[in-house]
Design an enzyme around this catalytic site. Structure first.
Site, PDB file in Angstrom:
ATOM      1  N   ARG A   1      29.940  46.233 100.934  1.00 58.27           N
ATOM      2  CA  ARG A   1      30.599  44.905 101.235  1.00 58.27           C
ATOM      3  C   ARG A   1      31.026  44.167  99.876  1.00 58.27           C
ATOM      4  O   ARG A   1      32.047  43.771  99.806  1.00 58.27           O
ATOM      5  CB  ARG A   1      29.912  43.815 102.286  1.00 58.27           C
ATOM      6  CG  ARG A   1      30.814  42.439 102.495  1.00 58.27           C
ATOM      7  CD  ARG A   1      30.399  41.790 103.812  1.00 58.27           C
ATOM      8  NE  ARG A   1      29.085  41.906 104.054  1.00 58.27           N
ATOM      9  CZ  ARG A   1      27.872  41.257 103.511  1.00 58.27           C
ATOM     10  NH1 ARG A   1      28.240  40.619 102.450  1.00 58.27           N
ATOM     11  NH2 ARG A   1      26.870  41.299 104.075  1.00 58.27           N
TER      12      ARG A   1
ATOM     13  N   TYR B   1      56.483  34.848 106.494  1.00 61.23           N
ATOM     14  CA  TYR B   1      56.050  36.083 107.445  1.00 61.23           C
ATOM     15  C   TYR B   1      55.222  35.272 108.621  1.00 61.23           C
ATOM     16  O   TYR B   1      54.564  34.305 108.395  1.00 61.23           O
ATOM     17  CB  TYR B   1      54.886  36.836 106.540  1.00 61.23           C
ATOM     18  CG  TYR B   1      54.149  37.754 107.526  1.00 61.23           C
ATOM     19  CD1 TYR B   1      54.963  39.017 108.154  1.00 61.23           C
ATOM     20  CD2 TYR B   1      53.008  37.859 107.882  1.00 61.23           C
ATOM     21  CE1 TYR B   1      54.494  39.897 108.938  1.00 61.23           C
ATOM     22  CE2 TYR B   1      52.315  38.866 108.845  1.00 61.23           C
ATOM     23  CZ  TYR B   1      53.278  39.706 109.347  1.00 61.23           C
ATOM     24  OH  TYR B   1      52.603  40.765 110.111  1.00 61.23           O
TER      25      TYR B   1
ATOM     26  N   ASP C   1      53.424  35.662  97.708  1.00 63.80           N
ATOM     27  CA  ASP C   1      53.483  36.626  98.455  1.00 63.80           C
ATOM     28  C   ASP C   1      54.501  37.668  98.076  1.00 63.80           C
ATOM     29  O   ASP C   1      55.713  37.653  98.204  1.00 63.80           O
ATOM     30  CB  ASP C   1      53.307  36.410  99.824  1.00 63.80           C
ATOM     31  CG  ASP C   1      53.044  37.535 100.899  1.00 63.80           C
ATOM     32  OD1 ASP C   1      53.727  38.684 100.333  1.00 63.80           O
ATOM     33  OD2 ASP C   1      52.793  37.518 102.341  1.00 63.80           O
TER      34      ASP C   1
ATOM     35  N   LYS D   1      52.254  47.566 103.384  1.00 62.50           N
ATOM     36  CA  LYS D   1      53.672  47.851 103.098  1.00 62.50           C
ATOM     37  C   LYS D   1      54.026  48.845 102.108  1.00 62.50           C
ATOM     38  O   LYS D   1      53.609  50.241 102.109  1.00 62.50           O
ATOM     39  CB  LYS D   1      54.349  46.505 103.186  1.00 62.50           C
ATOM     40  CG  LYS D   1      53.897  45.505 104.036  1.00 62.50           C
ATOM     41  CD  LYS D   1      54.137  45.853 105.711  1.00 62.50           C
ATOM     42  CE  LYS D   1      53.343  44.909 106.693  1.00 62.50           C
ATOM     43  NZ  LYS D   1      53.425  43.500 106.254  1.00 62.50           N
TER      44      LYS D   1
HETATM   45  C1  LIG Z   1      52.792  42.244 106.786  1.00 67.94           C
HETATM   46  C2  LIG Z   1      52.806  41.268 105.946  1.00 67.94           C
HETATM   47  C3  LIG Z   1      51.816  40.236 105.872  1.00 67.94           C
HETATM   48  C4  LIG Z   1      50.578  40.562 106.669  1.00 67.94           C
HETATM   49  O1  LIG Z   1      49.868  41.837 106.212  1.00 67.94           O
HETATM   50  P1  LIG Z   1      48.945  42.692 107.026  1.00 67.94           P
HETATM   51  O2  LIG Z   1      48.624  43.746 106.251  1.00 67.94           O
HETATM   52  O3  LIG Z   1      49.778  43.008 108.355  1.00 67.94           O
HETATM   53  O4  LIG Z   1      47.859  41.651 107.750  1.00 67.94           O
HETATM   54  C5  LIG Z   1      51.912  39.180 104.933  1.00 67.94           C
HETATM   55  N1  LIG Z   1      52.935  39.079 104.082  1.00 67.94           N
HETATM   56  C6  LIG Z   1      53.913  39.648 104.375  1.00 67.94           C
HETATM   57  C7  LIG Z   1      55.414  39.471 103.670  1.00 67.94           C
HETATM   58  C8  LIG Z   1      53.974  40.865 105.346  1.00 67.94           C
HETATM   59  O5  LIG Z   1      55.275  41.515 105.312  1.00 67.94           O
END
Ligand SMILES: *Cc1c(COP(=O)(O)O)cnc(C)c1O
Length: 380
Positions: A47, A100, A174, A199
């Site tokens: 962890r 998001y 982000d 992603k």
């Molecule tokens: C998918 C996404 C998230 C969240 O990420 P997870 O891996 O699904 O928890 C946050 N910000 C954006 C822009 C996203 O596309």
């Protein structure tokens, strides 16, 4: 001073000193033998730290330039939640109003209940961010391009206004949609780049993960403490898969972006389509800023169909190559209807998405096959 493509393949990934293995081994272990009480080789419990995860963290940090630090998490939401622990009850966060859906839900439905206050603004207008700052503001949260409206916020201009108002206010971006290949928030003045590595970074729709990259050594130490204290860390296998994906990030982003530009231009001329939203088109209000702060325009396109939600449902049922699914950023093309799928949690809020909006995550297949698939689906 290596280039991005080279860094992605080598940073944090020197051949394994124990065996010479060229690929970073999968250290699928929770604990580590100690020679004597407290005498370790730098690892005592997974962890806190794991060698496979550390390779990924070093690689992600190196991709945003010298002096950066990286931390990884079990999901993008876990990364965002951990970062928000830097904000204390009674403090304010200014947030772009088209974030998001999961981020909005975390802020509005969870963290607001713990005494954090959120002000939502249209961050495509930098003055709106500046005017929303208060003495209690400690964090500004941007997403650019946003999901799914693909709005563009001028990171450098917002950083300048926020820091001249009060240097201590943090700016987090982000950067999931652009990836570090297309956009470098830290170089533009942000304090934190935040990712859903699920992603584009991992890129193969086979792992869920998140990351934070920063050059602020003090914030890094605090976040590293929080990462261990909260414990939302990725498993070694997830870190290994993400490292594997990252090696081709540059190649993939080039193809995602060139395919998407072709497709956006095609859709713009289709009679069933009312509007195409893609930062690479002259018609996009943020096009000039995107051109300045992004290398290319990415693989995400949103379209608004003339026939509303029923047309969106028909189109997304008719594509054969574009798979109807949530998520984005993988090598395969996906299609979805945000209002009833990824963004159902913002229905009824100020962030509500039009029902006729269809979001495309353009993959790296041959563009002619993708164009043909969209054409036959729109003609149905
Ligand atoms: C998918 C996404 C998230 C969240 O990420 P997870 O891996 O699904 O928890 C946050 N910000 C954006 C822009 C996203 O596309």
């Amino acid at each position: 001073d290596l280039h991005f493509e080279t860094t992605a393949i080598h940073a944090g990934q020197a051949p394994d000193p124990a065996t010479g293995a060229v690929i970073t081994p999968l250290y699928q272990t929770s604990t580590y033998a100690q020679e004597q009480v407290g005498v370790t080789r730098g690892f005592d419990y997974s962890r806190t730290a794991n060698p496979t995860r550390r390779s990924l963290e070093e690689c992600l940090a190196a991709l945003e330039g010298a002096g950066s630090y990286g931390l990884t998490f079990a999901s993008g939401m876990a990364a965002i939640d951990t970062l928000l622990r830097l904000v204390k009850p009674g403090e304010y966060v200014v947030v772009s109003n088209d974030v998001y859906g999961g981020t909005f839900r975390l802020f509005d439905k969870v963290l607001a209940g713990y005494g954090l206050a959120f002000t939502f603004v249209d961050a495509s207008i930098p003055a709106q961010v500046e005017h929303a700052l208060r003495p209690e503001t400690t964090l500004v949260w941007l997403e650019t391009p946003t999901n799914p409206l693909l709005k563009i916020a001028d990171i450098a201009e917002i950083a300048r206004r926020v820091k001249s108002s009060r240097p201590g206010i943090w700016l987090a971006v982000d950067n999931t949609f652009a990836s570090p290949y297309l956009q470098q928030p830290l170089a533009l003045g942000a304090d934190f780049s935040v990712y859903s590595t699920t992603k584009y970074i991992a890129g193969h729709s086979d792992v869920v993960g998140g990351a934070i990259v920063t050059r602020d050594a003090g914030a890094y130490e605090r976040l590293k403490f929080l990462q261990n204290a909260i414990g939302a860390v990725p498993g070694p296998m997830d870190a290994w898969l993400t490292l594997r994906g990252i090696k081709t990030l540059a190649l993939r982003m080039e193809r995602h972006s060139s395919n998407a530009l072709h497709i956006a231009e095609f859709l713009q001329n289709h009679p069933a389509v009312e509007r195409v939203i893609y930062p690479g088109l002259d018609s996009h209000p943020g096009h000039a800023i995107a051109q300045r702060q992004m290398k290319m325009f990415g693989g995400m396109i949103s379209i608004i169909l003339k026939g509303g939600e029923s047309a969106a449902r028909r189109m997304t049922a008719a594509t054969r190559l574009f798979t109807l699914a949530e998520s984005l950023g993988g090598v395969e093309s996906l299609i979805e209807v945000p209002a009833v799928m990824t963004h159902a949690s913002v229905t009824g809020s100020a962030l509500e998405i039009p029902g006729g909006l269809v979001r495309l995550s353009v993959g790296i297949e041959h563009v002619d096959d993708l164009l043909q698939d969209l054409e036959q689906a729109l003609n149905e």
